[in-house]
Design an enzyme around this catalytic site. Structure first.
Site, PDB file in Angstrom:
ATOM      1  N   GLN A  34      49.099  46.854  -5.767  1.00  0.00           N
ATOM      2  CA  GLN A  34      50.125  47.196  -6.749  1.00  0.00           C
ATOM      3  C   GLN A  34      50.729  45.959  -7.407  1.00  0.00           C
ATOM      4  O   GLN A  34      50.977  45.953  -8.612  1.00  0.00           O
ATOM      5  CB  GLN A  34      51.206  48.052  -6.099  1.00  0.00           C
ATOM      6  CG  GLN A  34      50.739  49.470  -5.816  1.00  0.00           C
ATOM      7  CD  GLN A  34      51.865  50.354  -5.349  1.00  0.00           C
ATOM      8  OE1 GLN A  34      52.688  49.950  -4.548  1.00  0.00           O
ATOM      9  NE2 GLN A  34      51.896  51.583  -5.824  1.00  0.00           N
ATOM     10  N   ARG A  37      48.232  55.095 -17.605  1.00  0.00           N
ATOM     11  CA  ARG A  37      48.155  56.543 -17.395  1.00  0.00           C
ATOM     12  C   ARG A  37      49.088  56.932 -16.249  1.00  0.00           C
ATOM     13  O   ARG A  37      49.346  56.146 -15.333  1.00  0.00           O
ATOM     14  CB  ARG A  37      46.729  56.976 -17.069  1.00  0.00           C
ATOM     15  CG  ARG A  37      46.316  56.665 -15.656  1.00  0.00           C
ATOM     16  CD  ARG A  37      44.928  57.171 -15.286  1.00  0.00           C
ATOM     17  NE  ARG A  37      44.823  57.318 -13.838  1.00  0.00           N
ATOM     18  CZ  ARG A  37      43.687  57.226 -13.170  1.00  0.00           C
ATOM     19  NH1 ARG A  37      42.547  56.984 -13.807  1.00  0.00           N
ATOM     20  NH2 ARG A  37      43.679  57.396 -11.852  1.00  0.00           N
ATOM     21  N   GLY A  38      49.610  58.156 -16.293  1.00  0.00           N
ATOM     22  CA  GLY A  38      50.421  58.661 -15.205  1.00  0.00           C
ATOM     23  C   GLY A  38      51.806  58.020 -15.160  1.00  0.00           C
ATOM     24  O   GLY A  38      52.229  57.326 -16.074  1.00  0.00           O
ATOM     25  N   GLU A  39      52.522  58.271 -14.054  1.00  0.00           N
ATOM     26  CA  GLU A  39      53.920  57.864 -13.955  1.00  0.00           C
ATOM     27  C   GLU A  39      54.111  56.414 -13.539  1.00  0.00           C
ATOM     28  O   GLU A  39      54.873  55.674 -14.145  1.00  0.00           O
ATOM     29  CB  GLU A  39      54.651  58.761 -12.946  1.00  0.00           C
ATOM     30  CG  GLU A  39      54.887  60.160 -13.443  1.00  0.00           C
ATOM     31  CD  GLU A  39      55.857  60.904 -12.538  1.00  0.00           C
ATOM     32  OE1 GLU A  39      56.621  60.256 -11.799  1.00  0.00           O
ATOM     33  OE2 GLU A  39      55.846  62.137 -12.581  1.00  0.00           O
ATOM     34  N   ASP A  40      53.445  56.021 -12.461  1.00  0.00           N
ATOM     35  CA  ASP A  40      53.706  54.700 -11.908  1.00  0.00           C
ATOM     36  C   ASP A  40      53.361  53.618 -12.910  1.00  0.00           C
ATOM     37  O   ASP A  40      54.143  52.684 -13.145  1.00  0.00           O
ATOM     38  CB  ASP A  40      52.912  54.506 -10.612  1.00  0.00           C
ATOM     39  CG  ASP A  40      53.212  53.168  -9.950  1.00  0.00           C
ATOM     40  OD1 ASP A  40      54.400  52.872  -9.706  1.00  0.00           O
ATOM     41  OD2 ASP A  40      52.261  52.407  -9.695  1.00  0.00           O
ATOM     42  N   SER A  41      52.191  53.717 -13.547  1.00  0.00           N
ATOM     43  CA  SER A  41      51.779  52.666 -14.475  1.00  0.00           C
ATOM     44  C   SER A  41      52.623  52.682 -15.751  1.00  0.00           C
ATOM     45  O   SER A  41      52.803  51.639 -16.388  1.00  0.00           O
ATOM     46  CB  SER A  41      50.293  52.784 -14.822  1.00  0.00           C
ATOM     47  OG  SER A  41      50.019  54.020 -15.441  1.00  0.00           O
ATOM     48  N   TYR A  74      42.215  58.125 -17.994  1.00  0.00           N
ATOM     49  CA  TYR A  74      41.333  59.180 -17.495  1.00  0.00           C
ATOM     50  C   TYR A  74      40.043  59.092 -18.328  1.00  0.00           C
ATOM     51  O   TYR A  74      39.344  58.107 -18.251  1.00  0.00           O
ATOM     52  CB  TYR A  74      42.023  60.531 -17.597  1.00  0.00           C
ATOM     53  CG  TYR A  74      43.348  60.585 -16.844  1.00  0.00           C
ATOM     54  CD1 TYR A  74      43.378  60.473 -15.453  1.00  0.00           C
ATOM     55  CD2 TYR A  74      44.565  60.729 -17.516  1.00  0.00           C
ATOM     56  CE1 TYR A  74      44.577  60.507 -14.756  1.00  0.00           C
ATOM     57  CE2 TYR A  74      45.766  60.778 -16.825  1.00  0.00           C
ATOM     58  CZ  TYR A  74      45.776  60.654 -15.451  1.00  0.00           C
ATOM     59  OH  TYR A  74      46.963  60.682 -14.774  1.00  0.00           O
ATOM     60  N   ASP A 126      50.871  59.666  -7.102  1.00  0.00           N
ATOM     61  CA  ASP A 126      51.836  60.171  -6.124  1.00  0.00           C
ATOM     62  C   ASP A 126      52.026  59.182  -4.983  1.00  0.00           C
ATOM     63  O   ASP A 126      53.146  58.788  -4.653  1.00  0.00           O
ATOM     64  CB  ASP A 126      51.409  61.544  -5.597  1.00  0.00           C
ATOM     65  CG  ASP A 126      49.905  61.723  -5.551  1.00  0.00           C
ATOM     66  OD1 ASP A 126      49.193  60.740  -5.257  1.00  0.00           O
ATOM     67  OD2 ASP A 126      49.425  62.843  -5.807  1.00  0.00           O
TER      68      ASP A 126
END
Length: 383
Positions: free
Chosen positions: A260, A276-280, A198, A15
């Protein structure tokens, strides 16, 4: 324009990562941004200098409950409010500017364009929901309208963030120099793989495969945090032993926390990326290298449908689909499927898929703009 972006840090930093990248890019294009974060400490390593105010155009403010009245009185009004990922703007913040809008001092001021920046998904309903209004029925801003804004992979969504200098930085990148700067010595012929995850159940059997005598050599670069702790636990259980001449089939480097821009470079340096997740995920798509995505697991398994929709958009080959399902716990891990991550022909198929997806996104961004461009255009229309 001046933007207020509100962000709550849940537990995995995607986030704040997305909000920082967006805010920094808006500032790089000439806007000013106030980033309100309830736990801004990770920015110390994600964006060094951000907390000290050394990023022109971006001010990081701690989102306390309640916000101090003296702080609010000293703020000039913004043109845009952004609630990121379903968080709700502090009510005292809304009340302060609603009162200001009704005062004699406000002149022609009206409340800003109010956006709810949503999660990233390839599911079909995203196109239907993107840019829809949401009337505000209660509170000091009753009668106003929020707008849903969905990032996405198709022209009918809000697009993905792509910094204006990203492609130039990528074109100039030297992977050998990057590995040397980080004191990472890769044996000749070893495949370099990044791991950001994760705790997938498939990781232990995958590492055992890579460590087995006769396997193709792999040098694994493991990111700081949960991925590092989990990989270290597994490697200790496996008991990695040096093979011929002190070499292992599987070598592991544990990385310190990367900013980043450094994470982008990590993806460019590797021949296979676990993200994993959105940004990556977005960064892996721009990298154009073979990748495997782990979604944030949800109790009701809603992430399963989200994964299948993404794989459909990606036009993923069958081997990549099976690997994703096992990596995300939808199927038990099997040696046959996990072996795909070490097979040169299969990885070539995954690479072609990633390159084709990247090209589709590049074409789309060139025609319609990236997320920051689309947001600014949408705000200008609503103002």
């Amino acid at each position: 324009m001046r933007w207020d972006i509100f962000c709550r840090v849940i537990d995995n930093l995607g986030d704040i990562g997305v909000c920082w990248r967006l805010g920094a890019e808006l500032a790089a294009r000439g806007d000013t941004v106030r980033l309100w974060v309830d736990a801004p400490e990770p920015l110390a390593w994600m964006a060094p200098g951000a907390l000290e105010g050394r990023w022109p155009g971006v001010q990081v403010l701690r989102w306390t409950e309640p916000l101090p009245a003296a702080l609010l009185r000293g703020l000039p009004p913004a043109d845009v409010w952004v609630e990121a990922f379903g968080c709700t703007i502090a009510p005292e913040f809304i009340a302060h500017f609603a009162d200001y809008a009704r005062s004699e001092d406000s002149k022609h001021f009206e409340l800003p364009v109010w956006l709810n920046l949503e999660y990233l998904s390839a599911e079909p309903w995203v196109e239907r929901m993107h840019a829809l209004p949401s009337p505000v029925l209660h509170g000091p801003a009753a009668g106003r309208t929020k707008w849903f804004f969905y990032p996405g992979f198709t022209p009918a969504t809000g697009s993905l963030l792509q910094e204006r200098d990203l492609l130039a930085r990528q074109a100039e990148f030297d992977s050998a120099a990057w590995l040397a700067r980080h004191s990472i010595a890769v044996a000749d012929g070893a495949r370099v793989v990044s791991l950001f995850c994760y705790e997938p159940a498939a990781l232990a059997p995958l590492l055992r495969q890579w460590a087995a005598p006769g396997s193709a050599p792999v040098h694994l670069l493991v990111t700081h945090g949960r991925a590092g702790a989990h990989a270290e636990k597994i490697s200790n259980e496996i008991g990695l032993q040096p093979l011929h001449g002190g070499r292992r089939q599987l070598s592991i480097s544990y990385l310190s926390a990367l900013p980043q821009t450094g994470y982008d470079e990590l993806l460019w340096a590797c021949g296979l990326n676990f993200v994993r997740g959105e940004d990556s995920l977005t960064r892996a798509l721009w990298a154009g290298r073979p990748f495997v995505w782990q979604l944030y697991p949800q109790d009701d398994d809603a992430h399963h449908a989200k994964l299948e929709a993404f794989l459909d958009w990606l036009q993923a080959p069958a081997t990549l689909r099976r690997f994703h399902r096992q990596w995300n716990g939808m199927e038990p891990p099997t040696a046959e499927v996990l072996a795909a991550a070490g097979d040169p022909a299969t990885l070539a198929d995954w690479a072609a898929c990633a390159q084709a997806a990247r090209q589709r996104l590049l074409t789309q961004v060139r025609a319609q703009g990236d997320l920051a461009t689309r947001l600014a255009r949408f705000v200008a229309e609503k103002r």
